[in-house]
Design a protein around this motif. Structure first.
Motif, PDB file in Angstrom:
ATOM      1  N   ARG A 231      45.027  15.225 -27.807  1.00 40.24           N
ATOM      2  CA  ARG A 231      46.018  14.594 -26.931  1.00 40.24           C
ATOM      3  C   ARG A 231      46.790  13.547 -27.729  1.00 40.24           C
ATOM      4  O   ARG A 231      46.218  12.835 -28.566  1.00 40.24           O
ATOM      5  CB  ARG A 231      45.299  13.961 -25.741  1.00 40.24           C
ATOM      6  CG  ARG A 231      46.181  13.180 -24.783  1.00 40.24           C
ATOM      7  CD  ARG A 231      46.869  14.067 -23.795  1.00 40.24           C
ATOM      8  NE  ARG A 231      47.703  13.266 -22.883  1.00 40.24           N
ATOM      9  CZ  ARG A 231      47.282  12.772 -21.731  1.00 40.24           C
ATOM     10  NH1 ARG A 231      46.024  12.980 -21.341  1.00 40.24           N
ATOM     11  NH2 ARG A 231      48.102  12.089 -20.951  1.00 40.24           N
ATOM     12  N   VAL A 232      48.072  13.442 -27.477  1.00 35.79           N
ATOM     13  CA  VAL A 232      48.928  12.454 -28.146  1.00 35.79           C
ATOM     14  C   VAL A 232      49.498  11.548 -27.069  1.00 35.79           C
ATOM     15  O   VAL A 232      50.422  11.932 -26.343  1.00 35.79           O
ATOM     16  CB  VAL A 232      50.057  13.130 -28.951  1.00 35.79           C
ATOM     17  CG1 VAL A 232      50.933  12.079 -29.621  1.00 35.79           C
ATOM     18  CG2 VAL A 232      49.474  14.081 -29.979  1.00 35.79           C
ATOM     19  N   ARG A 233      48.955  10.344 -26.943  1.00 39.17           N
ATOM     20  CA  ARG A 233      49.314   9.455 -25.834  1.00 39.17           C
ATOM     21  C   ARG A 233      50.534   8.606 -26.128  1.00 39.17           C
ATOM     22  O   ARG A 233      51.126   8.024 -25.219  1.00 39.17           O
ATOM     23  CB  ARG A 233      48.115   8.572 -25.475  1.00 39.17           C
ATOM     24  CG  ARG A 233      46.900   9.384 -25.051  1.00 39.17           C
ATOM     25  CD  ARG A 233      45.739   8.508 -24.642  1.00 39.17           C
ATOM     26  NE  ARG A 233      44.568   9.317 -24.291  1.00 39.17           N
ATOM     27  CZ  ARG A 233      44.365   9.878 -23.104  1.00 39.17           C
ATOM     28  NH1 ARG A 233      45.275   9.713 -22.152  1.00 39.17           N
ATOM     29  NH2 ARG A 233      43.293  10.596 -22.869  1.00 39.17           N
ATOM     30  N   SER A 234      50.935   8.498 -27.390  1.00 41.28           N
ATOM     31  CA  SER A 234      52.135   7.744 -27.763  1.00 41.28           C
ATOM     32  C   SER A 234      52.728   8.394 -29.001  1.00 41.28           C
ATOM     33  O   SER A 234      52.035   9.133 -29.712  1.00 41.28           O
ATOM     34  CB  SER A 234      51.777   6.275 -28.043  1.00 41.28           C
ATOM     35  OG  SER A 234      50.826   6.176 -29.101  1.00 41.28           O
ATOM     36  N   PRO A 235      54.013   8.158 -29.288  1.00 40.92           N
ATOM     37  CA  PRO A 235      54.637   8.786 -30.458  1.00 40.92           C
ATOM     38  C   PRO A 235      53.855   8.513 -31.739  1.00 40.92           C
ATOM     39  O   PRO A 235      53.395   7.387 -31.986  1.00 40.92           O
ATOM     40  CB  PRO A 235      56.022   8.134 -30.499  1.00 40.92           C
ATOM     41  CG  PRO A 235      56.316   7.793 -29.064  1.00 40.92           C
ATOM     42  CD  PRO A 235      54.983   7.384 -28.489  1.00 40.92           C
ATOM     43  N   LEU A 236      53.685   9.540 -32.547  1.00 38.99           N
ATOM     44  CA  LEU A 236      52.932   9.412 -33.795  1.00 38.99           C
ATOM     45  C   LEU A 236      53.750   8.673 -34.859  1.00 38.99           C
ATOM     46  O   LEU A 236      54.984   8.721 -34.853  1.00 38.99           O
ATOM     47  CB  LEU A 236      52.558  10.801 -34.318  1.00 38.99           C
ATOM     48  CG  LEU A 236      51.608  11.634 -33.464  1.00 38.99           C
ATOM     49  CD1 LEU A 236      51.425  13.023 -34.073  1.00 38.99           C
ATOM     50  CD2 LEU A 236      50.258  10.946 -33.323  1.00 38.99           C
ATOM     51  N   PRO A 237      53.065   8.008 -35.795  1.00 37.14           N
ATOM     52  CA  PRO A 237      53.771   7.319 -36.882  1.00 37.14           C
ATOM     53  C   PRO A 237      54.224   8.303 -37.968  1.00 37.14           C
ATOM     54  O   PRO A 237      53.899   8.155 -39.144  1.00 37.14           O
ATOM     55  CB  PRO A 237      52.707   6.350 -37.406  1.00 37.14           C
ATOM     56  CG  PRO A 237      51.411   7.044 -37.146  1.00 37.14           C
ATOM     57  CD  PRO A 237      51.598   7.775 -35.848  1.00 37.14           C
ATOM     58  N   VAL A 238      54.974   9.320 -37.562  1.00 34.65           N
ATOM     59  CA  VAL A 238      55.492  10.335 -38.478  1.00 34.65           C
ATOM     60  C   VAL A 238      57.008  10.374 -38.330  1.00 34.65           C
ATOM     61  O   VAL A 238      57.529  10.598 -37.232  1.00 34.65           O
ATOM     62  CB  VAL A 238      54.906  11.731 -38.160  1.00 34.65           C
ATOM     63  CG1 VAL A 238      55.541  12.789 -39.058  1.00 34.65           C
ATOM     64  CG2 VAL A 238      53.385  11.723 -38.337  1.00 34.65           C
ATOM     65  N   GLU A 239      57.710  10.135 -39.425  1.00 31.27           N
ATOM     66  CA  GLU A 239      59.171  10.127 -39.373  1.00 31.27           C
ATOM     67  C   GLU A 239      59.693  11.546 -39.136  1.00 31.27           C
ATOM     68  O   GLU A 239      59.318  12.481 -39.839  1.00 31.27           O
ATOM     69  CB  GLU A 239      59.744   9.584 -40.679  1.00 31.27           C
ATOM     70  CG  GLU A 239      61.272   9.497 -40.674  1.00 31.27           C
ATOM     71  CD  GLU A 239      61.833   9.011 -41.997  1.00 31.27           C
ATOM     72  OE1 GLU A 239      63.070   8.904 -42.106  1.00 31.27           O
ATOM     73  OE2 GLU A 239      61.025   8.741 -42.923  1.00 31.27           O
TER      74      GLU A 239
END
Length: 394
Positions: A231-239
């Protein structure tokens, strides 16, 4: 017959014999089909069997004249995905009335039948694919005044699958390879001689691979590439450098397309432009989590031919408001039937109605015609191995 080599009867028998021996590259091309290809002129002699390709069969008058609806299920062999993509009708690659085969086209014949039908029977997946398009002022199906859903208990899950988004690393890779495949040196850009865009497409393929690898690293999936989900609950630190790059390539392709005179070549580029724009939009939407009230997640699974496949997915947590706005409020009559819609000690439809956004309706619950107490038997086996802990014995 003294003319054994060119005697039609003997030639036909030789072709039937070779086809029946399964020596061809096209799997499951039967003797009857091979004989029909001879009669239609696709084959000139038995030697031509060994150069016959799937594309030859699908593009031949043998297929277009003998097929009933032009669907994949009519073939007695399974064409490769690359070949089928070249002959299948899609939104972006169709010339419509400008095509010389428009009158005899299987796709438009099916569209005419659909548009003149009084009753259409479709599965849930097709219906909700159409509903998703209607949210952006497009459609697959003609307008309707009434809908009857059988097995309506699955409505919520199917709607959630089709009203969210899903974009995979394989989709991006496949789209770019159709434009230019660096390994084989083939692709649409090679055919059209657009050398300046080939290196840009190759660089974009590298960028896509790095982007999806960064997604996997951010989630900390196992390095062995095994299947997993998170699950991804917030935007990932990936540009997100991928979606702007895809849009940049799409704009250049669109510019080249506008300068082409031949309709078929221009349409191929227009289709590529549209596909790149769509993929870029989905990637950007997922990375920025633009869909409100949605759950976001990542899936990964092994890939025998390269890096693990990565899927970026999102689905609405509550499909009720969407169905209320785009289905129930716009359709005169919607009937939902299933054996398992009512729940609770005092069975009612209240829970189900809240899940699908249904506020006003008439309901009726009918008992079962079966006498389960006398017509059913429950059998429990003693000593059955546990499939999760003792799989071999099970």
């Amino acid at each position: 017959c003294p003319n054994a080599r060119s005697c039609p009867a003997q030639l036909r028998e030789r072709i039937i014999y070779l086809a029946s021996r399964a020596v061809l590259d096209i799997e499951n091309l039967g003797a009857q089909s091979a004989a029909a290809l001879l009669e239609s002129g696709v084959l000139s002699d038995e030697a031509a069997l060994f150069g016959l390709t799937e594309s030859d069969v699908l593009r031949s008058e043998f297929f277009t004249k003998t097929a009933k609806d032009g669907s994949l299920s009519e073939l007695n062999f399974r064409p490769s995905g690359q070949v089928w993509d070249e002959v299948a009708s899609e939104t972006g690659n169709c010339l419509g009335r400008q095509c010389s085969y428009h009158k005899d086209c299987f796709y438009f014949a099916a569209r005419r039948r659909v548009n003149h039908a009084q009753i259409l029977v479709v599965n849930h997946a097709l219906f909700f694919s159409d509903l998703a398009l209607r949210r952006v002022n497009a459609s697959l199906l003609p307008d309707y005044e009434a809908v009857i859903f059988d097995e309506a208990h699955s409505l919520e899950s199917v709607a959630a699958d089709h009203l969210g988004l899903s974009v995979t690393s394989g989709q991006v890779q496949y789209t770019l390879n159709r434009l230019y495949n660096r390994r084989t040196g083939r692709g649409l850009l090679v055919v059209l001689g657009l050398d300046s865009l080939q290196s840009q497409t190759a660089n974009l393929a590298d960028l896509a691979e790095n982007f999806f690898e960064a997604i996997r690293d951010a989630i900390e999936f196992p390095a062995d590439g095994s299947s997993g989900s998170a699950r991804v609950r917030s935007p990932l630190p990936v540009e997100d450098r991928l979606s702007p790059a895809m849009r940049g390539l799409a704009k250049q392709i669109e510019r080249f397309a506008s300068g082409l005179k031949q309709n078929s070549e221009r349409q191929d580029l227009v289709a590529a432009h549209q596909r790149l724009e769509a993929l870029a939009g989905e990637v950007a939407t997922w990375c920025e989590q633009q869909l409100t009230s949605a759950a976001y997640w990542v899936e990964t699974r092994p890939n025998r031919h390269g890096p693990p496949r990565v899927t970026l997915a999102a689905s609405p947590v509550d499909v009720g408001p969407i169905l209320a706005e785009h289905l129930f409020s716009k359709t005169r009559s919607v009937i939902l039937t299933s054996a398992t819609l009512s729940v609770g000690q005092n069975p009612s439809f209240d829970f189900y109605k809240t899940r699908i956004g249904l506020t006003q309706c008439d309901s009726k619950r009918l008992g079962s015609p079966f006498n389960y107490e006398q017509q059913a038997r429950l059998i429990l086996l003693d000593g059955m191995p546990d499939p999760s802990s003792d799989r071999p014995s099970f």
